[in-house]
Design an enzyme around this catalytic site. Structure first.
Site, PDB file in Angstrom:
ATOM      1  N   GLU A 112      -9.891  -1.913   5.177  1.00  0.00           N
ATOM      2  CA  GLU A 112     -10.551  -1.803   6.275  1.00  0.00           C
ATOM      3  C   GLU A 112     -11.694  -2.596   6.464  1.00  0.00           C
ATOM      4  OE1 GLU A 112      -9.011   0.143   8.448  1.00  0.00           O
ATOM      5  OE2 GLU A 112      -8.312   1.802   7.517  1.00  0.00           O
ATOM      6  N   ASP A 140       0.705  -1.163   0.035  1.00  0.00           N
ATOM      7  CA  ASP A 140      -0.038   0.013  -0.029  1.00  0.00           C
ATOM      8  C   ASP A 140       0.778   1.222   0.037  1.00  0.00           C
ATOM      9  OD1 ASP A 140       0.837  -0.337   2.667  1.00  0.00           O
ATOM     10  OD2 ASP A 140      -0.937  -0.874   3.506  1.00  0.00           O
ATOM     11  N   HIS A 192      -7.401  -4.903   9.919  1.00  0.00           N
ATOM     12  CA  HIS A 192      -7.351  -4.764   8.527  1.00  0.00           C
ATOM     13  C   HIS A 192      -5.893  -5.292   8.077  1.00  0.00           C
ATOM     14  CE1 HIS A 192      -4.984  -0.459   9.603  1.00  0.00           C
ATOM     15  NE2 HIS A 192      -4.026  -1.425   9.074  1.00  0.00           N
ATOM     16  N   ASN A 196      -8.069  -3.234  14.146  1.00  0.00           N
ATOM     17  CA  ASN A 196      -9.356  -3.577  13.553  1.00  0.00           C
ATOM     18  C   ASN A 196      -9.333  -4.590  12.552  1.00  0.00           C
ATOM     19  OD1 ASN A 196      -8.354  -2.450  11.480  1.00  0.00           O
ATOM     20  ND2 ASN A 196      -9.795  -0.753  11.167  1.00  0.00           N
TER      21      ASN A 196
HETATM   22  C1  GLP Z   1      -0.615   0.142   8.675  1.00  0.00           C
HETATM   23  C2  GLP Z   1      -0.311  -0.426   7.354  1.00  0.00           C
HETATM   24  C3  GLP Z   1      -0.596  -2.075   7.535  1.00  0.00           C
HETATM   25  C4  GLP Z   1       0.102  -2.601   8.787  1.00  0.00           C
HETATM   26  C5  GLP Z   1      -0.570  -2.047   9.993  1.00  0.00           C
HETATM   27  C6  GLP Z   1      -0.070  -2.450  11.452  1.00  0.00           C
HETATM   28  O1  GLP Z   1      -1.876   0.742   8.697  1.00  0.00           O
HETATM   29  N1  GLP Z   1      -0.921  -0.126   6.142  1.00  0.00           N
HETATM   30  O2  GLP Z   1       0.050  -2.565   6.208  1.00  0.00           O
HETATM   31  O3  GLP Z   1       0.103  -3.779   8.732  1.00  0.00           O
HETATM   32  O4  GLP Z   1      -0.653  -0.691   9.813  1.00  0.00           O
HETATM   33  O5  GLP Z   1       1.121  -1.648  11.659  1.00  0.00           O
HETATM   34  P1  GLP Z   1       1.874  -1.889  12.853  1.00  0.00           P
HETATM   35  O6  GLP Z   1       2.805  -3.000  12.416  1.00  0.00           O
HETATM   36  O7  GLP Z   1       2.936  -0.445  12.993  1.00  0.00           O
HETATM   37  O8  GLP Z   1       1.168  -2.267  13.885  1.00  0.00           O
END
Ligand code: GLP
Length: 234
Positions: A137, A63, A132, A130
């Site tokens: 989402e 992304d 995702h 959540n």
């Molecule tokens: C972000 C990214 C995701 C990632 C998630 C968790 O929003 N777009 O690809 O997996 O958050 O992030 P973290 O590893 O910092 O908890």
């Protein structure tokens, strides 16, 4: 879903890096799906430490934010440069272009690029609070392909720690879709830390529900959940 449990973050990161290095050892020109966020940072460090040979590999990030330039310090392009690409040679790296004039065309182009490279061999995923995956989402159709998303307020708040203020956090992003992710041959889901406890346990309950996007991974034949620093149900 295969489940590997690690304790310390170093251990967790080392295991994740090994899975990735095994993949490129088996197939040097692998197509790798990469993720950003705090969780995979240690894995990237380990890859650098072991001088992982990704020189023939092609990478596709999950992304990218829309509305900030690729050289903005918080763009996912900058994240990847800083945490991996500047340190080891990678064959070819792709990240969605969040500045494209025609975002729908950019999504289509990204899908085609993945296909042209034979699909993703190994996809790394993080888990949002959540549920995702990428920026898909809750409520995103399981049939989605690469698309533009409106970020949930909770996601913007969770990511605000990287920006000067919540206002600066982009409201939109481009993300691989859930179906795009599910086409990867092998998926590693990285979950680390107590704050992910509720999310990972909801995942482990096993119910497949569009309101919890990661739950679709139960329908994939080759998923490795790597958890660490979190109390899990099984
Ligand atoms: C972000 C990214 C995701 C990632 C998630 C968790 O929003 N777009 O690809 O997996 O958050 O992030 P973290 O590893 O910092 O908890």
């Amino acid at each position: 879903m295969k489940h590997i449990k690690a304790n310390r973050y170093e251990n967790f990161s080392q295991t994740a890096a090994e899975l990735m290095m095994n993949q490129v050892e088996k197939k040097p020109n692998s197509t790798l799906g990469l993720a950003t966020g705090s969780t995979p940072k240690g894995m990237y460090k380990e890859l650098i430490k072991h001088s992982a040979d990704l020189s023939q590999a092609v990478t596709f990030n999950l992304d990218e934010y829309v509305g900030i330039s690729s050289d903005h310090p918080q763009s996912y392009r900058s994240f990847m440069e800083e945490n991996l690409f500047q340190h080891i040679r990678v064959g070819q790296t792709y990240i969605p272009d969040g500045e494209a004039a025609d975002l729908a065309a950019e999504c289509e182009r990204y899908e085609q690029l993945i296909q042209q490279h034979g699909g993703i061999d190994l996809q790394v995923l993080g888990l949002g609070h959540n549920g995702h995956i990428g920026f898909n989402e809750p409520g995103t159709p399981f049939s989605s392909r690469t698309h533009v998303v409106d970020l949930a307020e909770t996601t913007r708040k969770a990511n605000a720690r990287f920006f000067n203020s919540l206002d600066e956090v982009p409201k939109k992003a481009i993300t691989m879709g859930i179906e795009t992710i599910m086409e990867a041959k092998h998926i590693i889901l990285l979950v680390y830390g107590e704050d992910k406890q509720e999310a990972v346990n909801r995942l482990l309950q096993g119910e497949v529900d569009e309101q919890f996007p990661a739950s679709i991974l139960h329908d994939h034949p080759n998923v490795t959940l790597l958890s660490g620093g979190v109390k899990v149900l099984n």
